[in-house]
Design an enzyme around this catalytic site. Structure first.
Site, PDB file in Angstrom:
ATOM      1  N   TYR A 195       0.827  -1.212   0.000  1.00 25.96           N
ATOM      2  CA  TYR A 195       0.000   0.000   0.000  1.00 25.96           C
ATOM      3  C   TYR A 195       0.856   1.254   0.000  1.00 25.96           C
ATOM      4  O   TYR A 195       0.507   2.251  -0.622  1.00 25.96           O
ATOM      5  CB  TYR A 195      -1.009  -0.014   1.159  1.00 25.96           C
ATOM      6  CG  TYR A 195      -2.201  -0.883   0.797  1.00 25.96           C
ATOM      7  CD1 TYR A 195      -3.266  -0.366   0.073  1.00 25.96           C
ATOM      8  CD2 TYR A 195      -2.218  -2.235   1.114  1.00 25.96           C
ATOM      9  CE1 TYR A 195      -4.325  -1.168  -0.320  1.00 25.96           C
ATOM     10  CE2 TYR A 195      -3.270  -3.051   0.731  1.00 25.96           C
ATOM     11  CZ  TYR A 195      -4.325  -2.504   0.018  1.00 25.96           C
ATOM     12  OH  TYR A 195      -5.362  -3.305  -0.388  1.00 25.96           O
ATOM     13  N   ARG A 202       1.762   1.885  -3.539  1.00 18.53           N
ATOM     14  CA  ARG A 202       0.619   2.434  -4.291  1.00 18.53           C
ATOM     15  C   ARG A 202       0.358   3.889  -3.898  1.00 18.53           C
ATOM     16  O   ARG A 202       0.043   4.734  -4.737  1.00 18.53           O
ATOM     17  CB  ARG A 202      -0.632   1.586  -4.049  1.00 18.53           C
ATOM     18  CG  ARG A 202      -0.598   0.264  -4.821  1.00 18.53           C
ATOM     19  CD  ARG A 202      -1.871  -0.524  -4.637  1.00 18.53           C
ATOM     20  NE  ARG A 202      -3.055   0.189  -5.080  1.00 18.53           N
ATOM     21  CZ  ARG A 202      -4.289  -0.082  -4.662  1.00 18.53           C
ATOM     22  NH1 ARG A 202      -4.496  -1.053  -3.771  1.00 18.53           N
ATOM     23  NH2 ARG A 202      -5.319   0.590  -5.112  1.00 18.53           N
ATOM     24  N   GLN A 256     -15.491   4.111  -6.895  1.00 22.02           N
ATOM     25  CA  GLN A 256     -14.908   2.932  -6.242  1.00 22.02           C
ATOM     26  C   GLN A 256     -13.417   3.160  -6.029  1.00 22.02           C
ATOM     27  O   GLN A 256     -12.738   2.332  -5.444  1.00 22.02           O
ATOM     28  CB  GLN A 256     -15.100   1.695  -7.127  1.00 22.02           C
ATOM     29  CG  GLN A 256     -16.550   1.356  -7.374  1.00 22.02           C
ATOM     30  CD  GLN A 256     -16.687   0.375  -8.538  1.00 22.02           C
ATOM     31  OE1 GLN A 256     -16.638  -0.834  -8.359  1.00 22.02           O
ATOM     32  NE2 GLN A 256     -16.856   0.904  -9.726  1.00 22.02           N
ATOM     33  N   ASP A 261      -8.096   6.667  -4.802  1.00 23.29           N
ATOM     34  CA  ASP A 261      -6.933   7.508  -5.079  1.00 23.29           C
ATOM     35  C   ASP A 261      -7.139   9.001  -4.813  1.00 23.29           C
ATOM     36  O   ASP A 261      -6.183   9.785  -4.883  1.00 23.29           O
ATOM     37  CB  ASP A 261      -6.457   7.298  -6.528  1.00 23.29           C
ATOM     38  CG  ASP A 261      -7.551   7.546  -7.585  1.00 23.29           C
ATOM     39  OD1 ASP A 261      -8.429   8.401  -7.350  1.00 23.29           O
ATOM     40  OD2 ASP A 261      -7.511   6.884  -8.643  1.00 23.29           O
ATOM     41  N   HIS A 263     -15.186   2.731  -1.523  1.00 19.89           N
ATOM     42  CA  HIS A 263     -14.155   1.779  -1.072  1.00 19.89           C
ATOM     43  C   HIS A 263     -13.078   2.433  -0.224  1.00 19.89           C
ATOM     44  O   HIS A 263     -11.998   1.868  -0.051  1.00 19.89           O
ATOM     45  CB  HIS A 263     -13.530   1.065  -2.286  1.00 19.89           C
ATOM     46  CG  HIS A 263     -14.494   0.152  -3.001  1.00 19.89           C
ATOM     47  ND1 HIS A 263     -14.257  -0.395  -4.233  1.00 19.89           N
ATOM     48  CD2 HIS A 263     -15.714  -0.308  -2.629  1.00 19.89           C
ATOM     49  CE1 HIS A 263     -15.283  -1.147  -4.604  1.00 19.89           C
ATOM     50  NE2 HIS A 263     -16.194  -1.107  -3.647  1.00 19.89           N
ATOM     51  N   CYS A 277      -7.109   2.449  12.508  1.00 19.01           N
ATOM     52  CA  CYS A 277      -6.716   1.420  13.466  1.00 19.01           C
ATOM     53  C   CYS A 277      -7.355   0.086  13.059  1.00 19.01           C
ATOM     54  O   CYS A 277      -8.557   0.034  12.799  1.00 19.01           O
ATOM     55  CB  CYS A 277      -7.183   1.848  14.857  1.00 19.01           C
ATOM     56  SG  CYS A 277      -6.968   0.554  16.079  1.00 19.01           S
ATOM     57  N   CYS A 281      -1.324   2.189  16.307  1.00 18.00           N
ATOM     58  CA  CYS A 281      -2.364   3.169  16.606  1.00 18.00           C
ATOM     59  C   CYS A 281      -1.943   3.970  17.836  1.00 18.00           C
ATOM     60  O   CYS A 281      -1.498   3.390  18.838  1.00 18.00           O
ATOM     61  CB  CYS A 281      -3.677   2.433  16.873  1.00 18.00           C
ATOM     62  SG  CYS A 281      -4.961   3.477  17.568  1.00 18.00           S
ATOM     63  N   CYS A 311      -4.393   2.695  20.907  1.00 20.11           N
ATOM     64  CA  CYS A 311      -4.410   1.350  21.499  1.00 20.11           C
ATOM     65  C   CYS A 311      -3.214   0.498  21.097  1.00 20.11           C
ATOM     66  O   CYS A 311      -3.054  -0.613  21.602  1.00 20.11           O
ATOM     67  CB  CYS A 311      -5.715   0.633  21.127  1.00 20.11           C
ATOM     68  SG  CYS A 311      -5.752   0.102  19.410  1.00 20.11           S
TER      69      CYS A 311
END
Ligand code: OAD
Length: 250
Positions: free
Chosen positions: A71, A74, A105, A108, A123, A131, A150, A153
């Site tokens: 990710y 991307r 959807q 970006d 999406h 988190c 996070c 937590c």
């Protein structure tokens, strides 16, 4: 030189008269910004990468570093990309019709960067993180090798996108379904129209008799029916041509 796209006169008339236009976009509208789509045979992300490993909560639990790094790469590509003429045409369309509902959807954020107000992101958005335990959305910012913890937590952060097997953000889906149920014209742009519930939106509009215009480089795999029209070609060329055909003096 390619021929200009042909538009059904019924679609042009309906667009001019429309009080409410709904638009659904998919990865194809960002293809001309250099962002790969998902399902195209050679270039689609799912042709090279395993969606089970990279786009499911189970895959993230198994290999958080691998998923996070994918990710991050991307995100870097998306930050470096620019909105294209297709995104800009949809931003301009908002000023030409009384009401426009833009549903995407895509994760970006390019519609917003092109100037579209009020984008419904079905999406999620890849530039945000949340988190993985409590769902609280946090600034992404990080370019770390593994998911940062996070701040509340300590559970690993994940991208704020919808993965396979997960439910869509409820308010976004309700707003998208309401637009499909009420619009006068529906544009389906650059999507393979196979991932539900988004893929149900054009059907819902067409079933009520609203004209649906599919803008795509191919008609293959697209919904067919009496109210479904096609304008084949790249969205970056077709959408500006559509606006010019419907509002020649704008
Ligand atoms: P797909 O990759 O399934 O489909 C992209 C569509 O864009 C195809 O129908 C192409 O023919 C078309 N296309 C390609 N270039 C185009 C261009 N320049 N102009 C117009 N059309 C073009 O992408 P999506 O339909 O967006 O979900 O996929 C839907 C969802 O599946 C994505 O949001 C993602 C994916 O898995 C999740 O990650 C949850």
């Amino acid at each position: 030189m390619t021929a200009p796209p042909w538009f059904s006169p019924a679609v042009i008339e309906a667009l001019r008269a429309a009080r409410h236009v709904a638009v659904l976009t998919g990865a194809g509208i960002s293809a001309e910004s250099g962002i790969p789509t998902f399902r195209e045979a050679l270039t689609g992300l799912w042709a090279t990468y395993d969606a089970e490993e990279l786009a499911t909560a189970e895959g993230f639990a198994r290999q958080p570093r691998v998923v996070w790094q994918w990710y991050e790469s991307r995100r870097a590509a998306i930050r470096a990309a620019q909105p294209n003429a297709g995104h800009r045409a949809l931003a301009a369309l908002a000023d030409l019709v009384p009401r426009l509902t833009l549903v995407t959807q895509n994760v970006d954020g390019l519609h917003r960067r092109a100037g579209s107000p009020d984008v419904i992101e079905l999406h999620g958005n890849i530039l945000r993180s949340r988190c993985s335990r409590e769902g609280i959305v946090m600034e992404a910012g990080s370019t770390s090798e593994s998911p940062p913890p996070c701040a509340r937590c300590g559970a690993p952060l994940r991208p704020d996108v919808v993965w396979f097997g997960e439910i869509l953000p409820a308010a976004a889906l309700v707003a998208a379904e309401a637009a499909a149920a009420a619009c006068d014209v529906f544009l389906s742009v650059g999507t393979s129209n196979i991932v539900y519930p988004a893929a149900g939106l054009p059907w819902s509009a067409a079933a009520r008799g609203a004209p649906v215009l599919v803008v795509n480089t191919t008609a293959e795999g697209q919904p067919r029916g009496p109210n479904i029209h096609f304008a084949l070609g790249p969205a970056g060329a077709v959408l500006p041509a559509l606006l010019a055909a419907a509002w020649p003096r704008a």
